[in-house]
Design a protein around this motif. Structure first.
Motif, PDB file in Angstrom:
ATOM      1  N   UNK A 454       0.735  -0.643   0.107  1.00 46.85           N
ATOM      2  CA  UNK A 454       0.129   0.535  -0.203  1.00 46.85           C
ATOM      3  C   UNK A 454       1.308   1.598  -0.075  1.00 46.85           C
ATOM      4  N   UNK A 455      -0.146   2.448  -0.296  1.00 38.14           N
ATOM      5  CA  UNK A 455       1.118   3.925  -0.243  1.00 38.14           C
ATOM      6  C   UNK A 455       0.590   4.503   0.647  1.00 38.14           C
ATOM      7  N   UNK A 456       0.744   6.004   0.532  1.00 38.11           N
ATOM      8  CA  UNK A 456       0.625   7.429   1.326  1.00 38.11           C
ATOM      9  C   UNK A 456       1.168   8.853   1.155  1.00 38.11           C
ATOM     10  N   UNK A 457       0.793   9.275   0.973  1.00 39.03           N
ATOM     11  CA  UNK A 457       1.367  10.632   0.962  1.00 39.03           C
ATOM     12  C   UNK A 457       1.191  11.356   2.379  1.00 39.03           C
ATOM     13  N   UNK A 458       2.394  12.209   2.027  1.00 43.54           N
ATOM     14  CA  UNK A 458       2.723  12.484   3.635  1.00 43.54           C
ATOM     15  C   UNK A 458       1.920  14.290   3.607  1.00 43.54           C
ATOM     16  N   UNK A 459       1.414  14.292   2.872  1.00 45.54           N
ATOM     17  CA  UNK A 459      -0.008  16.226   2.725  1.00 45.54           C
ATOM     18  C   UNK A 459      -1.504  15.596   3.469  1.00 45.54           C
ATOM     19  N   UNK A 460      -1.118  14.168   3.352  1.00 45.94           N
ATOM     20  CA  UNK A 460      -3.042  13.894   3.625  1.00 45.94           C
ATOM     21  C   UNK A 460      -2.530  14.524   5.235  1.00 45.94           C
ATOM     22  N   UNK A 461      -3.355  15.045   5.671  1.00 45.99           N
ATOM     23  CA  UNK A 461      -3.506  15.280   7.013  1.00 45.99           C
ATOM     24  C   UNK A 461      -4.308  14.574   7.898  1.00 45.99           C
ATOM     25  N   UNK A 462      -4.878  13.575   6.999  1.00 41.38           N
ATOM     26  CA  UNK A 462      -5.889  12.734   8.191  1.00 41.38           C
ATOM     27  C   UNK A 462      -5.044  11.245   8.642  1.00 41.38           C
ATOM     28  N   UNK A 463      -3.588  11.246   8.231  1.00 43.08           N
ATOM     29  CA  UNK A 463      -2.971  10.081   8.739  1.00 43.08           C
ATOM     30  C   UNK A 463      -3.779   8.902   9.707  1.00 43.08           C
ATOM     31  N   UNK A 464      -3.905   7.393   9.333  1.00 45.58           N
ATOM     32  CA  UNK A 464      -3.638   6.645  10.315  1.00 45.58           C
ATOM     33  C   UNK A 464      -2.373   6.952  11.403  1.00 45.58           C
ATOM     34  N   UNK A 465      -2.313   6.138  13.066  1.00 52.90           N
ATOM     35  CA  UNK A 465      -1.627   5.989  13.581  1.00 52.90           C
ATOM     36  C   UNK A 465      -0.624   5.681  12.659  1.00 52.90           C
ATOM     37  N   UNK A 466       0.302   4.586  12.440  1.00 46.09           N
ATOM     38  CA  UNK A 466       0.712   3.777  11.918  1.00 46.09           C
ATOM     39  C   UNK A 466       1.257   4.186  10.920  1.00 46.09           C
ATOM     40  N   UNK A 467       1.051   4.543   9.848  1.00 44.07           N
ATOM     41  CA  UNK A 467       1.556   6.371   8.800  1.00 44.07           C
ATOM     42  C   UNK A 467       2.265   6.996   9.307  1.00 44.07           C
ATOM     43  N   UNK A 468       1.935   7.806  10.648  1.00 40.87           N
ATOM     44  CA  UNK A 468       2.152   8.446  11.307  1.00 40.87           C
ATOM     45  C   UNK A 468       3.511   8.243  11.930  1.00 40.87           C
ATOM     46  N   UNK A 469       3.245   7.486  12.685  1.00 47.11           N
ATOM     47  CA  UNK A 469       4.999   6.971  13.333  1.00 47.11           C
ATOM     48  C   UNK A 469       5.609   5.894  12.961  1.00 47.11           C
ATOM     49  N   UNK A 470       5.703   5.827  10.803  1.00 42.33           N
ATOM     50  CA  UNK A 470       6.018   5.415   9.653  1.00 42.33           C
ATOM     51  C   UNK A 470       7.161   6.736   8.934  1.00 42.33           C
ATOM     52  N   UNK A 471       6.178   8.146   9.169  1.00 39.31           N
ATOM     53  CA  UNK A 471       6.863   9.128   8.745  1.00 39.31           C
ATOM     54  C   UNK A 471       7.515   9.752   9.646  1.00 39.31           C
ATOM     55  N   UNK A 472       7.504  10.021  11.239  1.00 39.16           N
ATOM     56  CA  UNK A 472       7.627  10.763  11.932  1.00 39.16           C
ATOM     57  C   UNK A 472       9.234   9.802  11.806  1.00 39.16           C
ATOM     58  N   UNK A 473       9.313   8.021  12.257  1.00 36.32           N
ATOM     59  CA  UNK A 473      11.054   7.684  12.030  1.00 36.32           C
ATOM     60  C   UNK A 473      11.716   8.171  11.259  1.00 36.32           C
ATOM     61  N   UNK A 474      11.045   8.363   9.731  1.00 34.55           N
ATOM     62  CA  UNK A 474      12.008   8.700   8.184  1.00 34.55           C
ATOM     63  C   UNK A 474      12.070  10.453   8.347  1.00 34.55           C
ATOM     64  N   UNK A 475      11.477  10.533   9.524  1.00 33.48           N
ATOM     65  CA  UNK A 475      12.018  12.122   9.313  1.00 33.48           C
ATOM     66  C   UNK A 475      13.085  12.591  10.461  1.00 33.48           C
ATOM     67  N   UNK A 476      12.040  11.492  11.261  1.00 32.60           N
ATOM     68  CA  UNK A 476      13.181  11.940  12.495  1.00 32.60           C
ATOM     69  C   UNK A 476      14.875  11.350  11.921  1.00 32.60           C
ATOM     70  N   UNK A 477      14.835  10.862  11.615  1.00 34.06           N
ATOM     71  CA  UNK A 477      16.201   9.314  11.737  1.00 34.06           C
ATOM     72  C   UNK A 477      17.375  10.600  10.701  1.00 34.06           C
ATOM     73  N   UNK A 478      16.406  11.384   9.361  1.00 34.46           N
ATOM     74  CA  UNK A 478      17.643  11.731   8.592  1.00 34.46           C
ATOM     75  C   UNK A 478      17.481  13.289   9.264  1.00 34.46           C
ATOM     76  N   UNK A 479      16.355  13.717   9.929  1.00 30.54           N
ATOM     77  CA  UNK A 479      17.302  15.351  10.048  1.00 30.54           C
ATOM     78  C   UNK A 479      18.318  15.142  11.196  1.00 30.54           C
TER      79      UNK A 479
END
Length: 698
Positions: A454-479
């Motif tokens: 499945x796929x997801x775009x982080x411009x979607x403000x209504x993301x599920x909790x799991x997607x939210x954690x995935x986005x956070x992990x990517x942004x946190x580690x890259x930063x």
């Protein structure tokens, strides 16, 4: 274990006695458009320059060649917003601010000061802020005009964390006016920046070449000439040049780390999948060859392809049109053919719903060597993987062998290209300003090998909790790793609260490049040895090897027939180095007479000396005190066996967990497969290959 991590020792007193170093800062951030250091390099003859971060650069001058006032006035004639500061080398706080961790940029600045040796024209070149090594074979001349069309270099870079790396750089001929142009100096032969005074000259600009992928082999010990042109050979030459030219100011030592633990690869994994087993997979759907060209060449390819598939895979391939039910091998031309003839390129056809792998008429796919063609094997592997993605079930690997009892998830993301002028600025998941959105792609594999994408775009403000954690992990580690230049290659987890990030580090494993160069120089095939010495040594050797008298007598006869000075190439042929007695004599000759005929570099007895094993197999360790991440899992994937040449480096990867437990060791069997990198282990767990294939089909 040796890696490219270096330790630099500085003689600050000598540096300060012989040099002045200035920090140049331009307030306008688009400094790349300007040649603000031209006056430093060409008016005041700066020894070296080095751009840092933002709009800041460092400039190295010989002591007393220019005052701070002169330098500032010269630059401010054209750029009023530039600040100049002389650096006090005895002020540790100022040095930390200007040179960063372990005075990295001071080392880079000093090595950039090395100039092209007059007796070795074009060996290395100091462009503005860079040090490039070059071999004459890395430039291409036009056959008709004799003019150089493009030039290639290896740039010497000390990366954050003190990692010594060599990066490919290509400069191609560029006949239009532009910023950032370079020329070959007609007087010195040096490759340098174009000046305002240069007229009617051939100019070059950095950039890649279409349909031309430049690669210098990472490691090649075929002979001394090949080693010198490999990355590791250039690295060793650079270290020797630093010792010869800069020992008054600095010394560089390779840091040795603890040996890693080798992953125990089963005999099944070592053997890999046979052509017959691949054929059994193909037979489930059948194979159709689609000839889109209908030329004499393509018809010949069809015949050879059918023969190859039947002989090695026991599959009878049909010839016809694309079939939704079968594995399709489609014969077309390469992209260059369609571009030159202004024709539609079938590579871009929408073939969704079909399992298709292209084979081009222009490439060489069939070899005359014994056994099946590696190119055709790769095509077969790609077809099966594409079929697995369509069927959502892994067939190329027995997933139950993983025996983890867990469902695993793998995640990649791709930057979304925004339209020109579109404002994509937003606050990302770690509350930092971001200028791009990302599309995320996820693959879930259950314990039976069944796949779900499945796929997801982080411009979607209504993301599920799991997607939210995935986005956070990517942004946190890259930063967190932006300064250390460790990109995230993917995420994986069995528990959403225990996400693992895989990072590519700047660290690479090394053999003992100094010992290798010494031995290769000593055993150079062109070197000559005295016939008298060799006959004396053979007589001496024969005393304790009477059982091999017949063979030794033959050596004597052949050596006696040679000229007074015998090349080592001829001597290797006389001895036949594949035999045990020849190897024994070779070592005897070295130990007692100080003469090497053959270095026997790949022999196990010399592993401790040459350490080629640092480039082999899958090895890992737990680092309990990583400077950024605390406890981490570090690993690298090397070649299956010792060879004379390796095209790619063994890059160290670091895995961190955002949860409580590091589970990555369980994933090591997912890299001991050969169907991602043909006949070699893969550097990431192979499900990422499936995920990339899914992305291509989206």
């Amino acid at each position: 274990m040796l890696t490219n991590r270096i330790n630099v020792t500085y003689n600050i007193e000598n540096i300060d006695a012989d040099f002045d170093i200035f920090r140049v800062e331009k307030s306008n951030k688009d400094y790349y458009k300007y040649n603000i250091l031209d006056s430093a390099v060409y008016e005041f003859k700066a020894a070296a320059v080095q751009w840092t971060f933002g709009a800041t650069a460092l400039v190295l001058f010989r002591k007393g060649e220019v005052t701070e006032k002169q330098f500032k006035e010269s630059i401010m004639k054209e750029y009023e917003d530039v600040k100049i500061q002389r650096i006090d080398l005895f002020d540790s706080e100022q040095c930390n601010k200007c040179f960063y961790f372990e005075n990295r940029l001071l080392a880079q600045l000093l090595i950039n000061s090395m100039r092209t040796p007059k007796h070795e024209a074009f060996m290395y070149n100091n462009l503005t802020g860079k040090l490039f090594y070059h071999d004459p074979s890395w430039r291409h001349k036009d056959k008709l005009t004799g003019k150089v069309n493009f030039i290639r270099f290896l740039e010497i870079v000390i990366d954050p964390g003190m990692y010594l790396n060599l990066e490919h750089k290509t400069f191609k001929r560029y006949d239009r006016e532009s910023n950032g142009l370079y020329v070959i100096d007609s007087k010195t032969g040096e490759f340098r920046k174009k000046l305002k005074t240069d007229t009617n000259v051939i100019t070059y600009k950095e950039g890649s070449l279409p349909h031309n992928h430049f690669r210098v082999d990472n490691f090649d010990i075929s002979d001394i000439a090949h080693f010198r042109k490999s990355k590791m050979g250039v690295m060793e030459q650079f270290l020797r040049d630093v010792n010869d030219n800069l020992s008054k100011y600095m010394s560089i030592d390779i840091v040795e780390r603890e040996d890693a633990q080798e992953f125990d690869i089963s005999n099944l994994e070592k053997r890999g999948i046979s052509e017959f087993e691949y054929g059994e997979m193909l037979q489930k759907k059948g194979v159709v060859i689609v000839d889109e060209n209908n030329s004499e060449v393509s018809k010949d390819i069809v015949a050879k392809l059918q023969e190859e598939l039947e002989k090695y895979y026991h599959v009878k391939a049909a010839v016809g049109n694309l079939s939704e039910e079968a594995y399709n091998i489609r014969i077309i031309h390469d992209g260059e053919y369609y571009a030159e003839n202004e024709m539609h390129d079938p590579h871009s056809d929408n073939l969704k719903g079909y399992i298709v792998q292209h084979i081009t008429e222009e490439a060489e796919h069939f070899t005359n060597t014994k056994g099946s063609s590696p190119d055709i094997k790769k095509i077969v592997q790609e077809l099966i993987i594409k079929g697995d993605v369509r069927e959502r079930m892994i067939s190329i690997f027995d997933w139950e062998r993983l025996d983890s009892g867990k469902d695993w998830t793998f995640v990649l993301r791709k930057k979304i290209k925004t339209k020109y002028g579109e404002n994509a600025a937003h606050i990302n998941h770690v509350n930092k300003k971001a200028l791009n959105y990302f599309q995320y792609y996820r693959l879930e594999i259950d314990c039976n090998g069944e796949m779900k994408f499945d796929t997801f775009c982080d411009s979607n403000q209504d993301e599920a909790e799991e997607w939210n954690k995935i986005c956070y992990a990517y942004d946190f580690v890259e930063d967190k790793h932006r300064g250390s230049q460790n990109p995230v290659e993917g995420l994986m987890y069995s528990d959403i609260d225990n996400i693992h990030a895989i990072l590519l580090t700047r660290e690479k494993t090394l053999p003992n490049i100094s010992a290798l160069m010494n031995t290769l120089m000593e055993t150079d095939a062109k070197e000559r040895v005295s016939k008298e010495l060799l006959l004396e040594a053979i007589d001496d050797f024969e005393k304790d090897n009477i059982d091999s008298r017949e063979c030794i007598s033959e050596w004597k006869s052949k050596v006696a027939a040679e000229t007074e000075m015998i090349t080592k190439k001829a001597m290797k042929k006389i001895l036949n180095m594949r035999t045990g007695i020849a190897s024994k004599f070779n070592r005897f000759l070295h130990e007692k007479y100080g003469v090497w005929i053959d270095g026997e570099l790949r022999k196990g007895e010399f592993e401790a000396t040459y350490q080629i094993g640092n480039l082999l197999n899958i090895k890992y360790e737990y680092n309990e005190k990583d400077y950024l991440d605390g406890r981490t899992f570090v690993y690298y994937v090397g070649a299956k066996s010792k060879r004379l040449a390796y095209p790619n480096a063994c890059c160290m990867r670091k895995v961190i967990s955002l949860g409580e437990e590091l589970e990555y060791e369980e994933a090591l069997p997912l890299m001991a497969v050969e169907f991602v990198r043909n006949s070699q282990y893969t550097v990431l767990p192979f499900p990422f290959k499936y995920l990339r294939e899914y992305i291509e089909q989206c």
